[in-house]
Write a protein that holds these residues in place. Structure first.
Motif, short mmCIF file in Angstrom:
data_model
loop_
_atom_site.label_atom_id
_atom_site.label_comp_id
_atom_site.label_asym_id
_atom_site.label_seq_id
_atom_site.Cartn_x
_atom_site.Cartn_y
_atom_site.Cartn_z
N LEU A 1 32.98 -19.31 -31.71
CA LEU A 1 33.09 -19.98 -30.41
C LEU A 1 33.34 -18.97 -29.29
CD1 LEU A 1 33.35 -22.58 -28.71
CD2 LEU A 1 35.80 -22.54 -29.21
N LYS B 1 43.46 -23.07 -28.35
CA LYS B 1 42.01 -22.95 -28.18
C LYS B 1 41.65 -22.79 -26.70
CE LYS B 1 37.83 -25.63 -28.87
NZ LYS B 1 37.35 -26.95 -29.28
N CYS C 1 39.79 -19.61 -24.90
CA CYS C 1 38.57 -19.77 -24.10
C CYS C 1 38.78 -19.18 -22.71
CB CYS C 1 38.19 -21.24 -23.99
SG CYS C 1 37.63 -21.95 -25.54
N ARG D 1 29.77 -28.60 -20.84
CA ARG D 1 28.90 -27.55 -21.38
C ARG D 1 28.57 -26.51 -20.31
NH1 ARG D 1 26.31 -28.22 -26.20
NH2 ARG D 1 26.77 -30.15 -27.30
N TYR E 1 31.82 -24.20 -21.01
CA TYR E 1 31.26 -23.34 -22.05
C TYR E 1 30.15 -22.43 -21.52
CZ TYR E 1 33.90 -26.06 -25.41
OH TYR E 1 34.92 -26.64 -26.10
N ASP F 1 41.75 -28.00 -23.90
CA ASP F 1 40.81 -28.06 -25.01
C ASP F 1 40.05 -29.38 -24.90
OD1 ASP F 1 39.46 -27.90 -27.35
OD2 ASP F 1 41.18 -28.35 -28.63
N GLU G 1 31.66 -28.47 -31.46
CA GLU G 1 31.41 -27.04 -31.30
C GLU G 1 30.14 -26.58 -32.01
OE1 GLU G 1 34.88 -24.82 -32.39
OE2 GLU G 1 36.13 -25.93 -30.98
N ARG G 2 29.71 -27.36 -32.99
CA ARG G 2 28.51 -26.95 -33.73
C ARG G 2 27.28 -26.90 -32.81
NH1 ARG G 2 29.16 -31.18 -38.50
NH2 ARG G 2 29.76 -32.33 -36.65
N ILE H 1 27.51 -26.06 -29.70
CA ILE H 1 27.80 -25.07 -28.65
C ILE H 1 27.64 -23.65 -29.18
CG2 ILE H 1 29.64 -24.15 -27.16
CD1 ILE H 1 30.68 -27.10 -27.11
N VAL H 2 28.14 -23.46 -30.40
CA VAL H 2 28.15 -22.11 -30.97
C VAL H 2 26.72 -21.61 -31.20
CG1 VAL H 2 28.72 -20.82 -33.05
CG2 VAL H 2 30.41 -22.35 -32.02
#
Lengths: 180, 504
Positions: free
Chosen positions: A28, A70, A74, A136, A140, B14, B19-20, B22-23
């Motif tokens: 991640l 977490k 991040c 996202r 992310y 969080d 996450e699968r 995203i990674v």
């Protein structure tokens, strides 16, 4: 894996706990670093920054809140990646994703913690796929191209949904007394 | 400009996304990262052992008062007592957060806790607490060194000031102990351009104190800071034994450590047949310089220890504010300023009134409050009277103050907010008001208020021990201060430009 327990062990400087966290979170964290870099970082760069993130965690175990490990990781990953990018003298955003109207200068930086709390509440009220697209993209660092691919949408749809969500958040924040 | 991404970058939340999806598969092996990090950690330790240090850190700032009371560094595992370690310029004192502390007992039966470093322009003092893992005392009566030497005490009772030793103080001076004991140490300063300057004579003394049941040993390591250009330094100490001094008894106490006191001490020792330099040690205690008779004791305590202490001599946070910004807090006056240090907040202001202004103010005041005082003067800092009708008191002036001034602060609306959301309430600790009549025409008023930080709002603590307790519990990192409000008025807000992009 019980991350909270590992975080508590980490606070006691337990190296084994650190190892387990590295094995669990490396995919991640390295992805976030990669996303921030938008292709400007080599694999070696990403490995270096990922290691740096976990070293930073190790050297700041006193700051860890076990239930927020977490998020903390991040956050470190993003700032470390941005710092690395600045040393590589590279841009952060794809020109396709750049929106000059994305101005959220609603608060002084010192009020960010308060804003985070409010923003979290707003995000929790958002419906999918708007919520997922927002996270996202902003949390992310995924590109709109990637988001469109994962969610099987048109890229323009992703962009317009993103824009609407952003406007919605901004108007709610202004209603709640932030901003000018 | 702040964009939404900036805000998300600092988000330590969080979010439950899968996450699968995203990674990315980047071909980065977690085991490689693990090995790399563990190697870094071990080499970091190794560097410490080899007495080479990295510059990192730190907060720095000014400390309150003359450190007469116990001061405490926030967030630490024990509360060091720097009482009496400094008596210089308060504004020059700096606090260092406990980082980069490394301790390795060579016989593996000791625990160590770093208590932080406090320093001024000349001296820095690091504090370390040692305990045994089995919690047994460091010294026992069987060691035979805690028994007072009776005959000597009898002799010493003839001195002017005498008291029984109330605890077991051990003073170890590195100057005396460097050779031939097992002590080895190195101190390295960092200059502004990061060059290292080895100043191996800079560790001047280690004070070692035992608590009453002798299970806790506190060490205060004094380091000289002799180069104004230095930005910090790193110290490492390696002990295998040292000679400590048991303080057998107090010989004399002086108000200062000046030449006259030294001469008196020498004269006293001559009369008693005591060698001042061999058998005595000066200890700053309860605001006095105390001369103790000591006994030298060999003490085995093998360990390696190192720490960094990088100076960032930041001035206290100062901000000037006006009555327009805080209308119920103060009247129009000159140089109204807030100064924030890790240990206290101070408001200060001056006001110069001419005869016309005084007359006008008296009339205004007496019209409102139906007073009949000949001359009346408000304090420069006050809350609105409406908020505190029962406690607000006025002071009257003719040529001098009459009565007792009473500042009123609403503790619930007077607080400091930290960047992480913690709130420290301000508790009024002290206030001084001086009026300087100049002829019959002008009145110069100076006013200052001192606040301590408290985890809870306290309106007006009456007992001094309560104030001391508050002072012990809260020390602020100035870098983490977000804003300061007094009586609901925003007097200081952290500037966004100063904020680092790194969240640590």
């Amino acid at each position: 894996m019980d991350v909270e327990k590992l975080a508590k062990r980490l606070k006691r400087k337990d190296e084994k706990a650190l190892s387990e966290l590295i094995l669990h979170f490396t995919p991640l964290i390295s992805t976030i670093i990669y996303n921030v870099g938008h292709g400007a970082m080599t694999k070696e760069d990403i490995e270096e920054v990922t290691s740096d993130v976990f070293m930073t965690l190790w050297n700041n175990t006193d700051k860890i809140q076990p239930d927020k490990l977490k998020g903390y990781l991040c956050c470190i990953a993003k700032t470390r990646a941005i710092n690395k990018l600045s040393t590589l003298r590279s841009g952060i955003l794809d020109i396709d994703d750049y929106d000059p109207e994305d101005d959220f200068s609603l608060v002084e930086h010192s009020e960010l913690k308060e804003l985070h709390h409010t923003l979290r509440q707003i995000i929790d009220t958002l419906e999918n796929p708007d919520r997922e697209i927002l996270l996202r993209y902003y949390y992310y660092y995924q590109s709109t191209t990637k988001i469109a691919d994962v969610l099987q949408m048109n890229q323009e749809t992703v962009k317009s949904k993103l824009k609407r969500t952003r406007q919605k958040i901004k108007s709610i924040l202004i209603e709640r007394g932030y901003g000018r | 400009m702040t964009d939404l991404r900036d805000i998300f970058d600092d988000f330590e939340e969080d979010f439950a996304l899968d996450e699968r999806t995203i990674v990315e598969d980047l071909g980065i092996a977690p085991r490689v990262i693990e090995q790399r990090v563990l190697n870094d950690i071990h080499s970091q330790r190794s560097r410490h052992k080899k007495h080479h240090y990295l510059t990192t850190f730190l907060i720095a700032a000014a400390i309150s008062a003359a450190l007469v009371g116990t001061t405490v560094i926030a967030g630490q595992l024990f509360k060091p007592d720097f009482n009496g370690k400094f008596d210089g310029d308060v504004s020059a004192l700096v606090v260092h957060e406990p980082q980069n502390f490394f301790f390795e007992p060579l016989n593996d039966n000791l625990e160590a806790y770093f208590g932080g470093i406090v320093g001024d322009e000349d001296t820095a003092v690091a504090s370390v607490l040692l305990t045994k893992k089995d919690n047994t005392p460091f010294l026992t009566d069987e060691d035979g060194i805690l028994q007072p030497v009776g005959t000597l005490m009898e002799d010493l009772t003839e001195t002017e000031i005498w008291k029984e030793p109330s605890d077991y103080n051990f003073l170890a001076s590195l100057r005396d102990l460097k050779e031939p004991t097992g002590l080895d140490y190195e101190y390295v300063f960092y200059t502004k351009n990061s060059e290292h300057v080895v100043m191996s004579e800079s560790c001047t003394a280690v004070d070692v104190r035992l608590n009453e049941d002798r299970t806790e040993m506190t060490m205060y390591i004094n380091v000289n800071v002799t180069n104004g250009e230095t930005q910090g330094g790193a110290a490492s100490l390696s002990f295998d034994h040292f000679f400590a001094y048991e303080t057998v008894g107090l010989l004399a106490a002086y108000q200062d450590a000046g030449e006259q006191s030294q001469q008196q001490a020498e004269s006293l020792c001559d009369r008693k047949g005591i060698d001042l330099h061999k058998n005595c040690r000066w200890v700053y205690e309860d605001g006095q310089y105390c001369l103790y008779y000591i006994e030298r004791i060999r003490y085995d305590l093998p360990f390696d220890m190192s720490f960094t202490m990088n100076y960032r001599t930041e001035n206290p946070l100062k901000t000037i504010f006006s009555a327009a910004a805080a209308p119920t807090l103060l009247r129009e006056n000159n140089n109204a300023m807030m100064m924030l240090t890790p240990f206290q907040l101070t408001l200060s202001a001056q006001q110069l009134l001419n005869a016309e202004q005084i007359t006008s103010r008296i009339k205004d005041y007496c019209l409102t409050h139906h007073c009949s005082e000949e001359v009346t003067q408000d304090l420069l800092f006050r809350a609105t009277q409406d908020s505190f009708p029962e406690t607000y008191t006025l002071s009257a002036i003719q040529q001098e103050w009459k009565g007792t001034a009473c500042h009123v602060i609403d503790s619930a609306r007077s607080f400091i907010t930290m960047k992480d959301g913690r709130v420290y309430y301000l508790v009024l600790a002290d206030c001084t008001t001086n009026c300087f009549p100049k002829g019959n025409e002008h009145l110069d008023v100076e006013d200052s208020l001192t606040f301590f930080y408290s985890d809870v709002p306290i309106e007006k603590p009456q007992q001094s021990d309560m104030l001391e307790e508050i002072q012990k519990t809260s020390v602020l990192s100035l870098r983490e201060v977000s804003k300061v409000c007094i009586n609901g008025h925003l007097l200081y807000q952290h500037s966004a430009e100063d904020t680092s992009t790194v969240p640590l």
